[in-house]
Design a protein around this motif. Sequence first.
Motif: not given
Length: 118
Positions: A62-91
């Motif tokens: 859903e994040v990838c679909n909303k933004h005109a960014l490559s999946p790799g770039t979205v993944s990088h942004h999500l990692k930065v936000l996760t590393d800073l503790g601003l978001i959490t993830s679950r698989k």
Amino acid sequence: MRQISWIQEFIVSEHFAQLARLIGVRAMKEKEATLIAKALGEPSRFSIYKQIAEGDEIYCGEVCNKHALSPGTVSHHLKVLTDLGLITSRKEGLNVYYRSAPEKFSAYLCYLQNLNRH
């Protein structure tokens, strides 16, 4: 526009600080606040964070679909936000779900609020 007095501003900031203590928001250090400011200062990353924070939970597709960014770039942004503790993830299965971590953002806001006091 009505201005508030310094007394009203102090009372509001004191209530905010008390609320932060009640919900267990720990004091943020300057380095961490700087990293969060830098991360959220990137427009695409801020937009991704806003999308996640405005909902309950969202999966990566859903994040990838909303933004005109490559999946790799979205993944990088999500990692930065996760590393800073601003978001959490679950698989779950093949999907990774993200949600905001409001306590971290609250700590950041508290840090910014306290800048005016020094």
